[in-house]
Design an enzyme around this catalytic site. Structure first.
Site, PDB file in Angstrom:
ATOM      1  N   TYR A 496      37.074  37.703  32.846  1.00  0.00           N
ATOM      2  CA  TYR A 496      36.552  37.432  34.187  1.00  0.00           C
ATOM      3  C   TYR A 496      36.321  35.929  34.364  1.00  0.00           C
ATOM      4  CZ  TYR A 496      34.053  37.901  38.569  1.00  0.00           C
ATOM      5  OH  TYR A 496      33.670  37.786  39.887  1.00  0.00           O
ATOM      6  N   ASP A 659      40.522  45.776  52.003  1.00  0.00           N
ATOM      7  CA  ASP A 659      39.588  44.932  51.244  1.00  0.00           C
ATOM      8  C   ASP A 659      39.121  43.808  52.154  1.00  0.00           C
ATOM      9  OD1 ASP A 659      38.218  43.296  49.501  1.00  0.00           O
ATOM     10  OD2 ASP A 659      39.707  43.409  47.911  1.00  0.00           O
TER      11      ASP A 659
END
Length: 739
Positions: A496, A659
């Site tokens: 990440y 999204d």
């Protein structure tokens, strides 16, 4: 539990690319094992490239796929492009040999009862439960610990496709009223409703235009506080910028138009504004942020509303969060003067607001969050990315460490200052979440809800290793495998590296399927995250962002050099900011990685701040409207750095058409650029676009499994992972483009 750091939800996908002008043909993949295979070149849909560019100072930026930023619900050309891309992608995925095996295994692994950490209010206990394969978890309530549970809200009745979910919820102190948020199709927008807990009657109260908001009841139960944005044109609702957020109070039984404006900052419309109610109900603690890194913290005396908010933490450079209060003595967790976190107290009647440390910074641990329960402070730490929980008295003297079941992640620890009871969950890579009840007075833990699964968690082994990055920094990494798997084996590397978010050991059924197939799963805790506090975060953001990609590449090199991953068997994966990580990493090191999955990624690093929540990300991503920042971002922006005549590994981009956090235009543009510049290579460069799904939250279980099975089969095929078929292993043919 009140977190030390509350980062706004972030992840985005914006694609910029050059067009591919090949004709639409059927994509071919390997047929069944044992047969001869002739793999034809991939044929991608046509993508129109336009002569579009812009200036940032003296910097010229080309943007040929700008038109793909348009909302798929409003632009027919974008809708046709999505349909054409999905036709090619799903045709390819359906023919992969491992798809059905992964889908069946993931379905079996998901099929167990999952119970969330309960919340107590007025002697009632509220918690979520999923029987296993229900599209959405159901909210239950029971009267007392030994009471009979009953369904309070079942979101599975709200839509035919299971894509309408229960979002945030809050219960009044006496346990009689529930405010809850409805999330539709994965959108970040919420509609808030109110229910009478005793009767299950849904009230007429309705609150709209809510996003990135908590729900906080007034002490007397007369109403609740929430954050909202101004109503705007529906046409721009899902891609337009979000500004002028303000805190309102909704009084039960009234129309939203009558809601009271409680806190706003019209002097700075880009601030995000949130609020929480103090434990005694007298005060409102506000936080205002321009990004996701730090926030200004202030206290409003609800009994003296004419007074200005009392600023505890000025500016937005540090993270200072309310823990609790005893009268006018307030406890806050902060990373000011304590980069790894500490707790101070302050008397708000003190004109100087002098701070006194209660829990000093621990140089060997990162403070995740602190809660005030039963007159004790429960501090949740990370020690080398593993959870540790400690109990302190109100003067900061440590009473004990809570004994956790092993190496993993603990969460929860919420409760009341008047009650000694709290609940927490614990999980690890091979261990599903178990919920424990803990008594801070006696120090006793007991299992409240344990999962009943059809596998043995002890069959999965996790090792933590440390490796050296390009600049000499020591980076931790978890490596998990089935105990019957010995390396080297095809390996999936996850990362990440952003927004102060720590990637800790946790259970995901889809990951277990990869391990059951004989693969290895690795998590690199690269810089940019919050694993070691503020300095670790700072070292991977802004003009230090390249460190993130270097750390990830060093992880890949370690896995191959130490024969954990096979020579041609390293796949990488990341979501949101992690999607950016995957896109940039593949551009920079196509020789190292053998397959990649970039999910809902931020791919255009020069236009991310122009859509929805993107403006909040400047803390990590710089200000792309400024030439110096744009020039730096242009060096790693995935959309702008796809190189022609480069041997790219297989890439699967995933996003969702609705999204509205990381708008899908990021992924659209990036995929178009990949196909145009590198599409003549042997490996497929595909994009999978989900419908009625958002950034991730609220996605129904069946969609989670379908997407995860497609991704796993794609990565397995291109790394040589052999999925079992019946009692015999599948003998995989040489993958496309094997190196």
């Amino acid at each position: 539990m009140r977190p030390v750091a509350s980062t706004l939800a972030l992840t985005a996908a914006l694609l910029a690319s050059t067009a591919c002008t090949t004709t639409m043909e059927e994509a071919r993949v390997a047929p069944a094992a044992g047969s001869e295979t002739m793999i034809e070149p991939m044929a991608y849909p046509d993508t129109r490239a336009e002569n579009v560019g812009y200036q940032v100072g003296d910097l010229t930026v080309e943007d040929p796929y700008r038109w793909l930023e348009n909302d798929v619900r409003e632009d027919p050309a974008v809708a046709r492009w999505v349909e054409a891309q999905n036709e090619v992608t799903f045709d390819y995925l359906e023919k992969l040999p491992g798809t059905e095996w992964f889908k069946k295994r993931m379905t079996a692994l998901y099929d167990y009862e999952r119970i969330g950490v309960p919340r107590e209010a007025g002697g009632m206990y509220f918690y979520s439960k999923n029987d296993g394969l229900q599209p959405q978890s159901v909210l239950y309530v029971q009267d007392g610990l030994d009471g009979s549970p009953r369904v309070l809200i079942d979101p599975n009745t709200w839509s035919d496709d299971g894509a309408t979910a229960l979002g945030e919820y809050a219960v009044s102190e006496d346990g009689t009223m529930l405010a809850y948020a409805i999330q539709d199709g994965g959108s970040d927008w919420r509609t808030v409703k109110v229910m009478n807990v005793r009767t299950n009657q849904v009230m007429n109260d309705t609150v709209e235009w809510v996003k990135f908001s908590g729900l906080e009841w007034a002490k007397d139960g007369s109403g609740f506080y929430y954050s909202r944005f101004p109503a705007n044109e529906e046409a721009g609702k899902f891609i337009g910028l979000n500004t002028d957020q303000a805190v309102y109070f909704h009084r039960l039984g009234t129309d939203q138009s009558e809601d009271e404006l409680v806190f706003a900052r019209p002097d700075n419309p880009e601030l995000n504004n949130a609020a929480s109610v103090s434990d005694d109900g007298r005060y409102l603690i506000t936080s205002s942020s321009t990004g996701t890194d730090g926030w200004e913290t202030a206290v409003i005396d609800l009994q003296n509303r004419d007074r200005d908010p009392l600023v505890i933490e000025p500016g937005v450079d540090y993270e200072t969060s309310y823990v609790g209060n005893e009268g006018t003595t307030f406890y806050f967790a902060t990373n000011r003067d304590a980069p790894r976190g500490g707790v101070f107290k302050v008397d708000i009647t003190d004109a100087n607001l002098s701070r006194e440390w209660v829990i000093a910074e621990d140089a060997a641990s990162k403070l995740n969050g602190v809660s005030l329960v039963g007159g004790r402070l429960i501090a949740d730490y990370l020690v080398d990315v593993k959870s540790e929980a400690r109990v302190y008295d109100m003067d900061g003297d440590m009473i004990r460490t809570i004994e956790l079941p092993g190496i993993g992640s603990a969460g929860g620890f919420g409760g009341s200052p008047e009650r000694s009871e709290t609940f927490y969950s614990f999980s690890s890579f091979g261990q599903p979440s178990t919920v424990y009840r803990y008594d801070v007075a006696t120090g006793e833990s007991s299992v409240w809800a344990a999962p009943d699964v059809d596998f043995d968690p002890s069959d999965y082994v996790t090792e933590q290793v440390f490796y050296t990055s390009k600049d000499g920094t020591r980076i931790p990494m978890f490596v998990t495998r089935h105990r019957d798997t010995s390396g080297p084996a095809p390996t999936l590397l996850y990362g990440y590296g952003g927004f102060n978010i720590s990637v800790t050991p946790g259970f995901t059924p889809t990951r277990l399927a990869w391990l059951d197939a004989g693969g290895i799963y690795a998590v690199a805790n690269i810089r940019g995250g919050g694993e070691y506090g503020k300095a670790w975060h700072d070292a991977g953001r802004g003009f230090n962002k390249q460190n993130v990609f270097d750390d990830f590449a060093a992880a890949g090199e370690y896995l191959k050099e130490n024969q954990i991953a096979t020579r041609d068997g390293l796949a990488i994966e990341g979501r949101s900011n992690g999607g950016l990580l995957v896109g940039a990493s593949i551009n920079q090191r196509p020789d190292l990685y053998d397959a990649g999955h970039a999910a809902v990624g931020v791919m255009d690093m020069l236009r991310f701040d122009r859509f929805t929540a993107g403006r909040y990300w400047v803390d990590d991503y710089n200000y792309p409207q400024q030439e110096r920042d744009a020039e730096y971002n242009l060096r790693f922006s995935p959309y702008h750095n796809v190189e022609a005549s480069t041997d790219y590994p297989a890439v699967l981009v995933t996003t969702a058409d609705t999204d509205d956090r990381v708008v899908p235009g990021h992924s659209f543009k990036y995929a178009a650029m990949l196909q145009e510049k590198a599409g003549e290579g042997d490996d497929p460069l595909l994009i999978r676009i989900e419908t009625r799904a958002g950034h991730g939250s609220g996605k129904p279980t069946d969609k989670i499994i379908e997407e995860a099975a497609d991704v796993a089969a794609f990565l397995a095929y291109h790394t040589g992972l052999r999925t079992p078929v019946g009692d015999a292993p599948y003998i995989m043919e040489t993958p496309r483009g094997a190196r």
